[in-house]
Enzyme design. Structure first.
Site, PDB file in Angstrom:
ATOM      1  N   GLU A 209      -5.721  -1.026   4.861  1.00 31.58           N
ATOM      2  CA  GLU A 209      -4.787  -1.993   5.442  1.00 31.58           C
ATOM      3  C   GLU A 209      -5.466  -2.798   6.549  1.00 31.58           C
ATOM      4  O   GLU A 209      -4.852  -3.654   7.162  1.00 31.58           O
ATOM      5  CB  GLU A 209      -3.549  -1.276   6.000  1.00 31.58           C
ATOM      6  CG  GLU A 209      -2.457  -1.037   4.954  1.00 31.58           C
ATOM      7  CD  GLU A 209      -2.894  -0.159   3.804  1.00 31.58           C
ATOM      8  OE1 GLU A 209      -3.485   0.892   4.076  1.00 31.58           O
ATOM      9  OE2 GLU A 209      -2.669  -0.530   2.653  1.00 31.58           O
ATOM     10  N   ASN A 293      -6.293   1.219  -2.404  1.00 24.78           N
ATOM     11  CA  ASN A 293      -5.980  -0.158  -2.761  1.00 24.78           C
ATOM     12  C   ASN A 293      -7.064  -1.132  -2.318  1.00 24.78           C
ATOM     13  O   ASN A 293      -7.741  -0.927  -1.335  1.00 24.78           O
ATOM     14  CB  ASN A 293      -4.638  -0.576  -2.142  1.00 24.78           C
ATOM     15  CG  ASN A 293      -4.645  -0.509  -0.629  1.00 24.78           C
ATOM     16  OD1 ASN A 293      -4.736   0.555  -0.044  1.00 24.78           O
ATOM     17  ND2 ASN A 293      -4.582  -1.651   0.018  1.00 24.78           N
ATOM     18  N   ASP A 335      -0.035  -2.241  -4.061  1.00 23.82           N
ATOM     19  CA  ASP A 335      -0.493  -1.180  -3.161  1.00 23.82           C
ATOM     20  C   ASP A 335      -0.356   0.206  -3.770  1.00 23.82           C
ATOM     21  O   ASP A 335       0.057   1.140  -3.099  1.00 23.82           O
ATOM     22  CB  ASP A 335       0.236  -1.237  -1.797  1.00 23.82           C
ATOM     23  CG  ASP A 335      -0.403  -0.270  -0.790  1.00 23.82           C
ATOM     24  OD1 ASP A 335      -1.624  -0.098  -0.853  1.00 23.82           O
ATOM     25  OD2 ASP A 335       0.324   0.318   0.017  1.00 23.82           O
TER      26      ASP A 335
END
Lengths: 610, 203
Positions: A209, A293, A335
């Protein structure tokens, strides 16, 4: 440089003669059900205890034997270890480790806190490290090496080897330096367990992220020297793949298999984090882990398969070379991190004996692979709500994506609605267990769907790099957010399913008593009959459970331990509930906020029969 | 690939906005429904604001400032409105573009800690509640720009990073405040079924 290389090679060679004995010693300890020596119980990730004092006929009268507060409020994932008469308990940030004397009323033998003067060993302040950790500051536990070492993978990515007896530091290596701001490695953090193989310890990294390029790095257990590092994406030499020998779907992956699947040099901030629970097969000498991801959450800026994010990796732990790779979600648009645990089971699949690997992916498909060859055997949905793909094409291994739920097809700045599962996945990191008695897999799951709107964001080194709006709600037709299921990995079918009001975010443990333990976000520790799912025991612990169950004996008596301490991503997504009570999507109360059931607090609860 | 996407969006945008000769008013825009009968919300962003046929920005929510649409008032008047928070006064059913941008900017960074819909997590406070309990624009701005460490009174182990140099956040703080304030005032419901749409079938 060449001197450094030589010394690495030399230390690897030196490690080899000892490797075999250390390995077999640890595996022997894993087979002893009186101890719990690794996070997953064993290398195969079965999370199965051979103990049967507590069984389906008496589990109903289970009582709390003792409790222990960790003194830390953040989410507590992972679980304690028991080596001999000592229990090792870890906490979320600041990653304290306690050694408890089971012979002396759980007296604290030693306490280790890696944060000194507000700083982690890598030099970053605790403030800084906290601020670059997505989704709560969890840690998935310490691990043990039979040379008397407890290894901690701290939040700043420091790998810390502690003397198991004294808690004194043997060595510290900071793997990736959280938040140095360097392009490509900034804002990496550590949350996954350190994984012991032979005389090495391997760690992944978190931070997809935050636009990192993650990797698996292996260190020498004695010196802390780095042995090898395999990136999740990039040039072949960075990934430690052999274009001709490394296979995917039984075929060689070819040259530049990753570079071809990213626009420009976007692989440099490609994500692919590794923070789940891993597997190791000592006979095949193969390490198994999954990558997460691709960054960002906005798929439009990274057209291509984004290899090798979202991939099951099978690697040689001695040199890191990949044997086979299998990408579950090429070109992720939702995701659906591929980090979940790898469970290694020798079982019959479609009538044939297989060395299987079973993996319950975030994307809602449960995969059964041949772990020696990487052949895809079964890929079926383990929640009927899953709708983003109709099925997995068994020839190509690719999911058949439904345009209507494809956030890339719908495009940037378009809100794609009613995608199941949500970004939380049908299952997140909460590891499943394998019940050796019934042959079923005990799987904690989420039952949540979402709307997802990707949009353009700038990459700012050391900051979150998300780029999608997200709103989540219960899967259609139900009023619950989770299920605890029994799964047949040969047929690819749900055998039984217990609905839970919230996502089941704790790791399960099956036992020879014919029962399986799991915890709920409200804080209930539950035991069910493994064969049928029938609930036999329930007790509300002090806080929501996102930790993993474990079992051991002390002075001949069986105990079951679980860390409570609500948090993690579940704590973000569900703290306030998912929908307005007035939204009219179903019965009011069914979606009520988690915050009306439980509050923060890390507490270990240990159960025993009276 | 990328070009194609932009082209498609552009085409949709032109069809939606310029093929109709009349100046679109909020009431004239019908929401679209998906297969499940839920209204979807489609706005083109990042490639130029939506414009009315006369070239002025189209506000999807009618935000009023001193009795006028917010894009029609001077900066001075706007400052006065900001003072009394009327910037987020809106008619149910429509969201202005700035609030929408705020919602999106919130999701660029904030929601990974502060949770969906500004409602908080197990460790980060609900911004909606903070504003309800009197967090001012100035305080909101200050905390985002400068952050808040453990020394500045945050709960032990909790940290608010500084976003002053973050280009996904710093330019959008005002929009984010609109969004959070609108949530605090109950003007926007949760989720992407964003605006309250009493006029339209929703449930």
């Amino acid at each position: 440089m060449s001197i450094l290389k030589k010394s690495i090679v030399a230390s690897a060679a030196l490690a080899l003669p000892f490797a075999v004995s250390a390995n077999s010693k640890l595996e022997k300890m894993m087979k002893d059900p009186n101890q719990w020596v690794q996070q997953s119980g064993d290398y195969a990730g079965h999370r199965y205890s051979e103990l049967d004092q507590i069984n389906k006929s008496n589990v109903g009268s289970l009582k709390v034997a003792w409790t222990f507060s960790t003194g830390v409020l953040r989410g507590h994932e992972g679980g304690p270890l028991v080596i001999g008469d000592t229990m090792y308990v870890h906490t979320a940030i600041p990653n304290i480790v306690y050694a408890l004397d089971l012979n002396d009323n759980q007296r604290i033998i030693w306490k280790y806190n890696p944060v000194k003067g507000g700083k982690y060993p890598g030099g970053e302040t605790m403030d800084r490290v906290i601020s670059v950790m997505c989704c709560d500051n969890v840690n998935r536990g310490v691990n043990y090496h039979p040379n008397g070492t407890i290894v901690l993978h701290a939040a700043d990515t420091s790998v810390i080897a502690l003397d198991a007896k004294t808690g004194k530091e043997k060595w510290i290596t900071t793997n990736l330096h959280a938040g140095t701001g360097k392009y490509g490695v900034s804002a990496s953090t550590g949350s996954g367990q350190p994984f012991i193989i032979k005389d090495t310890v391997g760690v992944g990294c978190s931070g997809a992220e935050f636009g990192v390029r993650c990797n698996w790095t292996s260190y020498d257990i004695k010196s802390g020297k780095r042995l090898w590092r395999a990136y999740s994406m990039g040039p072949d030499k960075d990934m430690l793949v052999d274009p001709n020998k490394t296979t995917s779907m039984l075929k060689p992956i070819g040259k530049d298999s990753s570079l071809k699947t990213w626009p420009g040099d976007s692989w440099k901030i490609g994500g692919g984090s590794i923070w789940g629970f891993y597997g190791y097969d000592s006979k095949l000498n193969t390490l198994y882990y999954g990558t997460g991801n691709p960054s960002t959450w906005n798929p439009v800026v990274r057209p291509g398969d984004n290899k090798w994010s979202m991939t099951i990796n099978a690697r040689n732990p001695d040199n890191g070379m990949a044997k086979w790779l299998y990408q579950m979600t090429p070109y992720d648009e939702w995701d659906y991190d591929g980090v979940n645990e790898m469970i290694l089971v020798d079982m019959k699949v479609k009538g044939k004996n297989r060395q299987a690997l079973v993996h319950f992916d975030r994307n809602g498909f449960a995969y059964t692979m041949d772990r020696a060859s990487g052949e895809l055997l079964v890929a079926e949905k383990y929640d009927p709500a899953v709708n983003w793909a109709t099925h997995v094409d068994m020839k190509t291994g690719r999911p058949q994506v439904v345009d209507r739920y494809s956030t890339a097809h719908q495009g940037e700045d378009v809100n794609t609605t009613n995608i199941c599962p949500a970004a939380l996945g049908t299952k997140d990191q909460q590891p499943a267990a394998y019940d050796r008695m019934s042959g079923l897999f005990m799987v904690p799951t989420n039952h949540v769907c979402m709307d997802y709107e990707p949009f353009k964001v700038d990459y700012v080194a050391g900051n979150a790099y998300v780029g999608a709006t997200l709103s989540m709600y219960p899967a259609p037709g139900g009023t619950h957010l989770g299920n605890f299921i029994g799964w047949d990995a040969d047929k690819g079918k749900i055998v039984w399913s217990n609905p839970e009001p919230f996502s089941v975010w704790s790791g399960a443990m099956a036992t020879a008593g014919g029962i399986t333990f799991y915890g709920t976000l409200e804080g209930y520790a539950k035991a069910v009959e493994s064969k049928t799912g029938k609930e036999l025991f329930s007790f509300k612990t002090p806080s929501g459970i996102i930790g993993n169950f474990m079992s051991y004996t002390h002075k001949g008596k069986q105990y079951v331990g679980i860390l409570s301490g609500v948090g993690g991503w579940a704590g973000i997504g569900l703290a306030a509930g998912l929908t307005d009570p007035t939204a009219g999507l179903g019965a009011v109360g069914a979606y009520s906020a988690l915050s009306s059931h439980t509050a923060l607090g890390g507490v270990l609860t240990v159960f025993a029969l009276p | 690939m990328k070009f194609k996407f932009n082209y498609l969006i552009l085409a949709a945008f032109l069809t939606a906005n310029f093929s109709a000769k009349a100046i679109p008013t909020p009431e004239a825009v019908e929401p679209q429904y998906d297969d499940d009968g839920n209204p979807t919300y489609k706005v083109v962003y990042g490639k130029g604001d939506r414009l009315k046929a006369d070239g002025t920005p189209l506000n999807l929510i009618q935000i009023e400032c001193q009795g006028k649409a917010v894009d029609m008032v001077s900066d001075e008047e706007l400052d006065k409105c900001r003072g009394d928070d009327s910037l987020v006064e809106m008619k149910y059913g429509w969201m202005d573009f700035a609030t929408y941008k705020g919602w999106r900017a919130y999701h660029a960074e904030c929601h990974v800690c502060h949770g969906p819909d500004a409602m908080g997590s197990t460790y980060a406070p609900s911004l909606m509640t903070s504003v309800q309990q009197g967090m001012t624009w100035d305080a909101f701005f200050d905390v985002i720009i400068n952050g808040r460490g453990v020394e500045q009174g945050a709960q032990k182990g909790n940290v608010m990073p500084a976003f002053g140099e973050n280009t996904n956040v710093a330019p959008h703080i005002e929009d984010m405040f609109r969004y959070v304030k609108a949530r605090a005032d109950g003007k926007i419901r949760r989720g992407v079924r964003l605006p309250k749409l009493p006029k339209f079938k929703e449930e």
